[in-house]
Design an enzyme around this catalytic site. Structure first.
Site, PDB file in Angstrom:
ATOM      1  N   HIS A 148      -1.374   0.712  -9.617  1.00  0.00           N
ATOM      2  CA  HIS A 148      -2.000  -0.236  -8.679  1.00  0.00           C
ATOM      3  C   HIS A 148      -2.682  -1.382  -9.444  1.00  0.00           C
ATOM      4  O   HIS A 148      -3.917  -1.496  -9.438  1.00  0.00           O
ATOM      5  CB  HIS A 148      -3.012   0.486  -7.770  1.00  0.00           C
ATOM      6  CG  HIS A 148      -3.340  -0.304  -6.522  1.00  0.00           C
ATOM      7  ND1 HIS A 148      -3.699   0.281  -5.337  1.00  0.00           N
ATOM      8  CD2 HIS A 148      -3.373  -1.641  -6.282  1.00  0.00           C
ATOM      9  CE1 HIS A 148      -3.950  -0.650  -4.423  1.00  0.00           C
ATOM     10  NE2 HIS A 148      -3.759  -1.834  -4.984  1.00  0.00           N
ATOM     11  N   ARG A 202       0.856  -1.185   0.000  1.00  0.00           N
ATOM     12  CA  ARG A 202       0.000   0.000   0.000  1.00  0.00           C
ATOM     13  C   ARG A 202       0.891   1.234   0.000  1.00  0.00           C
ATOM     14  O   ARG A 202       1.982   1.219   0.601  1.00  0.00           O
ATOM     15  CB  ARG A 202      -0.881   0.034   1.254  1.00  0.00           C
ATOM     16  CG  ARG A 202      -2.008  -0.973   1.241  1.00  0.00           C
ATOM     17  CD  ARG A 202      -3.124  -0.543   0.288  1.00  0.00           C
ATOM     18  NE  ARG A 202      -4.268  -1.407   0.353  1.00  0.00           N
ATOM     19  CZ  ARG A 202      -4.512  -2.423  -0.495  1.00  0.00           C
ATOM     20  NH1 ARG A 202      -3.677  -2.691  -1.476  1.00  0.00           N
ATOM     21  NH2 ARG A 202      -5.612  -3.139  -0.384  1.00  0.00           N
ATOM     22  N   GLU A 255      -3.391   7.792  -4.160  1.00  0.00           N
ATOM     23  CA  GLU A 255      -3.788   7.347  -5.510  1.00  0.00           C
ATOM     24  C   GLU A 255      -5.087   8.022  -5.932  1.00  0.00           C
ATOM     25  O   GLU A 255      -5.979   8.175  -5.088  1.00  0.00           O
ATOM     26  CB  GLU A 255      -3.973   5.817  -5.497  1.00  0.00           C
ATOM     27  CG  GLU A 255      -2.673   5.106  -5.239  1.00  0.00           C
ATOM     28  CD  GLU A 255      -2.837   3.598  -5.029  1.00  0.00           C
ATOM     29  OE1 GLU A 255      -3.940   3.080  -5.267  1.00  0.00           O
ATOM     30  OE2 GLU A 255      -1.864   2.964  -4.623  1.00  0.00           O
TER      31      GLU A 255
HETATM   32  O1  LIG Z   1      -4.596  -3.945  -3.673  1.00  0.00           O
HETATM   33  C1  LIG Z   1      -5.219  -4.905  -3.933  1.00  0.00           C
HETATM   34  C2  LIG Z   1      -5.821  -5.784  -2.971  1.00  0.00           C
HETATM   35  O2  LIG Z   1      -5.754  -5.487  -1.763  1.00  0.00           O
HETATM   36  O3  LIG Z   1      -6.412  -6.784  -3.369  1.00  0.00           O
END
Ligand SMILES: O=CC(=O)O
Length: 313
Positions: free
Chosen positions: A279, A232, A261
């Site tokens: 992401h 993250r 983001e």
């Molecule tokens: O970031 C993606 C997830 O947590 O699945």
């Protein structure tokens, strides 16, 4: 189940949205000017919330839904869900582990190779016609580099297995040493960073791991070290990361996630020693479909009174 109210808090892949719409009475949060309006019209009808990595269920939302029975997340990371509040109210939370492990681990290796071998830069070099004026400069070898992993859970393990295939010595940091693991354990992130070439963030985001990558860790990794973040954005103190990259105190960074983001610090755009992804760790048709099926399966199991497929709480 068509009469059961389900709130989808953020846009997800069309397949999941359509299937939710077919099976339940679906409320799309983004179709309302604000949360207050959505709640004033539908709070009493909503029995499930479908969350994702970009939007979850905070304490205020959970409190405002008197009929809420379950939160099902279309993600493995559940940092946007107030889990304490769910526990307190006896609301189960489901997520999508396992089905995305390979995908995220594959992309991590891709990010490392792209960063060390400058794959994206090389592509830009060819497209812009610069090759005609000379060869691209030499890059950095991946095979054999020491890989340090923060968080040796499912995804961390899968990354380690793949990196072993590149003959990389593996070390890791986690809250507690994993006795069953043969990888070298460091009890502090700074120690891990001081002793690896490539540091990979693969842990869950919690209060403890917020800004786990700080100035001290970045300096320990140093000008020959590379940071990879597929966790993250908030794992990394982004201001510190940007200044270290701009000042040449860090060798490079491969980032799939960012603190705010979809905003990415513009100082990074001009740097050739960074690879920036939007992401997309689990973002393939195959894996996102499997994740969507888990969300649907968990909701159906709950409303049919059957055991949940992938409960977190
Ligand atoms: O970031 C993606 C997830 O947590 O699945």
């Amino acid at each position: 189940m068509e009469s059961i109210g389900v709130l989808l808090v953020a846009r997800v892949m069309p397949y999941l949205e359509q299937e939710l719409d077919k099976r339940f009475k679906l409320f799309r949060a983004w179709e309302y000017p604000n949360r207050a309006q959505l709640l004033s019209q539908h709070a009493a009808a909503i029995r499930a919330v479908v969350a994702s990595s970009s939007a979850g269920a905070d304490a205020a939302l959970i409190e405002a839904l008197p009929k809420l029975e379950i939160v099902s997340s279309f993600s493995v990371g559940v940092d946007k869900i107030d889990k304490e509040k769910c526990r307190e109210k006896g609301i189960p939370v489901t997520y999508t582990p396992d089905v995305l492990t390979d995908e995220v681990a594959d992309l991590t290796i891709g990010l490392i190779l792209a960063l060390l071998r400058r794959i994206c830069e090389c592509d830009r070099f060819v497209r812009s016609g610069q090759w005609k004026r000379g060869n691209y400069k030499l890059t950095t070898k991946f095979s054999g580099k020491t890989v340090g992993i923060i968080g040796l859970g499912r995804i961390g393990e899968a990354i380690a297995k793949r990196a072993e295939g590149f003959k990389c010595p593996i070390s890791y940091y986690s809250r507690t040493e994993k006795r069953e693991s043969n990888y070298k354990y460091y009890p502090s992130v700074v120690e891990l960073a001081s002793n690896c070439d490539i540091l990979v963030v693969a842990c869950a985001l919690t209060e403890e791991t917020h800004h786990i990558i700080n100035r001290e860790v970045i300096n320990a990794l140093g000008p020959k070290g590379y940071l990879i973040n597929i966790g993250r954005g908030k794992h990394v103190d982004e201001t510190e990361l940007v200044s270290a990259l701009v000042e040449g105190r860090l060798g490079g960074a491969g980032l799939d996630v960012f603190e705010n983001e979809p905003s990415v610090p513009e100082e990074l755009f001009g740097l050739e020693n960074v690879v920036l992804l939007p992401h997309v760790g689990s973002a393939t048709v195959e894996t996102r479909t499997a994740m969507a099926d888990l969300v649907l399966g968990n909701l159906e199991a709950h409303f049919l009174g059957k055991p949940l497929l992938t409960p977190l709480i």
